[in-house]
Scaffold this motif. Structure first.
Motif, short mmCIF file in Angstrom:
data_model
loop_
_atom_site.label_atom_id
_atom_site.label_comp_id
_atom_site.label_asym_id
_atom_site.label_seq_id
_atom_site.Cartn_x
_atom_site.Cartn_y
_atom_site.Cartn_z
N LEU A 140 99.65 -34.55 37.42
CA LEU A 140 99.39 -33.32 38.15
C LEU A 140 99.62 -32.08 37.30
CD1 LEU A 140 100.95 -34.19 41.64
CD2 LEU A 140 98.56 -34.27 40.95
N GLU A 141 100.43 -32.23 36.24
CA GLU A 141 100.69 -31.10 35.35
C GLU A 141 99.44 -30.70 34.57
OE1 GLU A 141 104.08 -31.92 32.93
OE2 GLU A 141 105.37 -32.41 34.65
N ASP A 142 98.45 -31.59 34.50
CA ASP A 142 97.21 -31.26 33.80
C ASP A 142 96.30 -30.37 34.65
OD1 ASP A 142 98.04 -32.77 31.73
OD2 ASP A 142 96.48 -34.29 31.84
N LEU A 143 96.66 -30.21 35.92
CA LEU A 143 95.82 -29.43 36.82
C LEU A 143 96.33 -27.99 36.92
CD1 LEU A 143 95.41 -32.05 39.68
CD2 LEU A 143 93.90 -31.65 37.74
N GLY A 144 95.45 -27.11 37.34
CA GLY A 144 95.84 -25.72 37.52
C GLY A 144 96.52 -25.50 38.86
N LYS A 145 96.81 -24.24 39.16
CA LYS A 145 97.44 -23.88 40.43
C LYS A 145 96.55 -24.33 41.59
CE LYS A 145 100.99 -21.62 38.70
NZ LYS A 145 102.37 -22.09 38.86
N GLY A 146 97.18 -24.88 42.62
CA GLY A 146 96.42 -25.39 43.74
C GLY A 146 95.85 -26.77 43.47
N LEU A 147 96.34 -27.41 42.39
CA LEU A 147 95.89 -28.76 42.01
C LEU A 147 94.38 -28.82 41.87
CD1 LEU A 147 98.29 -31.03 44.09
CD2 LEU A 147 98.59 -30.05 41.81
N ILE A 189 88.88 -15.03 39.71
CA ILE A 189 89.60 -15.38 40.94
C ILE A 189 90.21 -16.76 40.74
CG2 ILE A 189 89.44 -15.83 43.42
CD1 ILE A 189 86.90 -14.10 43.43
N LYS A 190 91.50 -16.88 40.98
CA LYS A 190 92.17 -18.18 40.91
C LYS A 190 91.88 -18.94 42.21
CE LYS A 190 95.98 -15.94 39.88
NZ LYS A 190 97.39 -15.60 39.56
N LEU A 191 90.76 -19.68 42.20
CA LEU A 191 90.28 -20.30 43.44
C LEU A 191 91.28 -21.26 44.06
CD1 LEU A 191 86.50 -21.09 42.80
CD2 LEU A 191 87.49 -19.33 44.26
N GLY A 192 91.85 -22.12 43.23
CA GLY A 192 92.79 -23.10 43.78
C GLY A 192 93.97 -22.44 44.47
N LYS A 193 94.55 -21.44 43.81
CA LYS A 193 95.70 -20.73 44.38
C LYS A 193 95.30 -19.92 45.60
CE LYS A 193 100.11 -19.75 44.08
NZ LYS A 193 100.20 -19.06 45.37
N MET A 194 94.10 -19.31 45.56
CA MET A 194 93.64 -18.52 46.70
C MET A 194 93.47 -19.41 47.94
SD MET A 194 90.18 -16.24 47.18
CE MET A 194 89.14 -17.66 47.45
N LEU A 195 92.84 -20.55 47.77
CA LEU A 195 92.62 -21.45 48.90
C LEU A 195 93.95 -22.01 49.41
CD1 LEU A 195 89.43 -23.30 47.64
CD2 LEU A 195 89.58 -21.61 49.47
N GLU A 196 94.89 -22.21 48.50
CA GLU A 196 96.22 -22.68 48.90
C GLU A 196 96.91 -21.63 49.77
OE1 GLU A 196 99.47 -23.10 45.90
OE2 GLU A 196 99.21 -25.23 46.33
N ASP A 197 96.80 -20.37 49.37
CA ASP A 197 97.39 -19.28 50.15
C ASP A 197 96.75 -19.19 51.53
OD1 ASP A 197 99.11 -18.61 48.12
OD2 ASP A 197 97.90 -16.94 47.37
#
Length: 230
Positions: A140-147, A189-197
């Motif tokens: 999972l560490e290979d993935l960005g924010k929001g996996l 836009i950090k899509l993964g982090k945005m969708l997580e929020d």
């Protein structure tokens, strides 16, 4: 076993050295691998399909010959993503040899499995010199924010130049150009982090603003363009 007549009539010549296989580095130890259960390590393999339309990055965490964790990342082919779903489900619990001989449907994933197998049995794993290897979940560490997989997507033509579409930071919304129309930065836009929020209750507009950033001399641009529309 059957022995030919020619071999039967040969005289015996004693074997000299009995040193076994050369030791390979595994999780902070030097190991002489005689059986599949002697193989441990966390590593990656990259594969491609026959028409080279798509590619796969496969990460496996192997403990005592058995796959404990799998991360399958694909790009370039819609069918490959569905094969990846199957591969991620069937790989954990298999021995590394079983996995090598499992039809993972997609050529790219099969090739990634082959390349990974070669690395891990020759002691070229990422965790070769890490004491006790990497914990289950290290992939999972290979993935960005929001996996979300880190993806870089660029398109360019001789006629119109380059377009940044996606960077490791995220989805590119604007490119910054200087007076010579050369790229000096971009907005993303950090899509993964945005969708997580958003999933955690943040209002979409607030989440978008919170996860919008820029890189380079974005603020000093002579003009901005939308890489998908202009």
């Amino acid at each position: 076993m059957t022995i030919s007549h020619e071999v039967e009539t040969m005289c015996k010549v004693a074997k000299g050295p009995h040193h076994g296989p050369a030791p390979i580095p595994e999780e902070g130890k030097w190991v002489k691998a005689y059986e599949i259960k002697d193989i441990s390590g966390f590593t990656h393999g990259v594969g491609w399909c026959a028409p080279q339309q798509g590619t796969c990055k496969l990460s496996l965490n192997v403990k005592e010959g058995v796959i404990q964790e799998a991360l399958v990342e694909t790009i370039g082919c819609s069918g490959m993503t569905h094969s990846a779903a199957m591969a991620a489900e069937v790989l954990p619990g298999k021995t590394i040899l079983e996995a090598l001989n499992t039809d993972l449907v997609c050529d790219a994933i099969n090739v990634a499995m082959r390349e990974l197998f070669l690395q891990i049995v020759y002691g070229r794993s990422q965790s070769a010199f890490s004491d006790d290897g990497l914990a289950i979940g290290a992939g999972l560490e290979d993935l960005g924010k929001g996996l979300r997989s880190q993806v870089g997507t660029m398109f360019s033509t001789k006629e119109k130049g380059v377009r940044y579409l996606e960077m490791a930071e995220g989805y590119v919304t604007k490119m910054a150009l200087d007076e010579n129309d050369e790229v000096i930065g971009y907005q993303f836009i950090k899509l993964g982090k945005m969708l997580e929020d958003i999933r955690h209750g943040v209002a979409p507009e607030e989440a978008l603003k919170k996860n919008t950033g820029s890189y380079g001399r974005f603020e000093n641009a002579a003009k901005y363009i939308d890489p998908r529309e202009e």
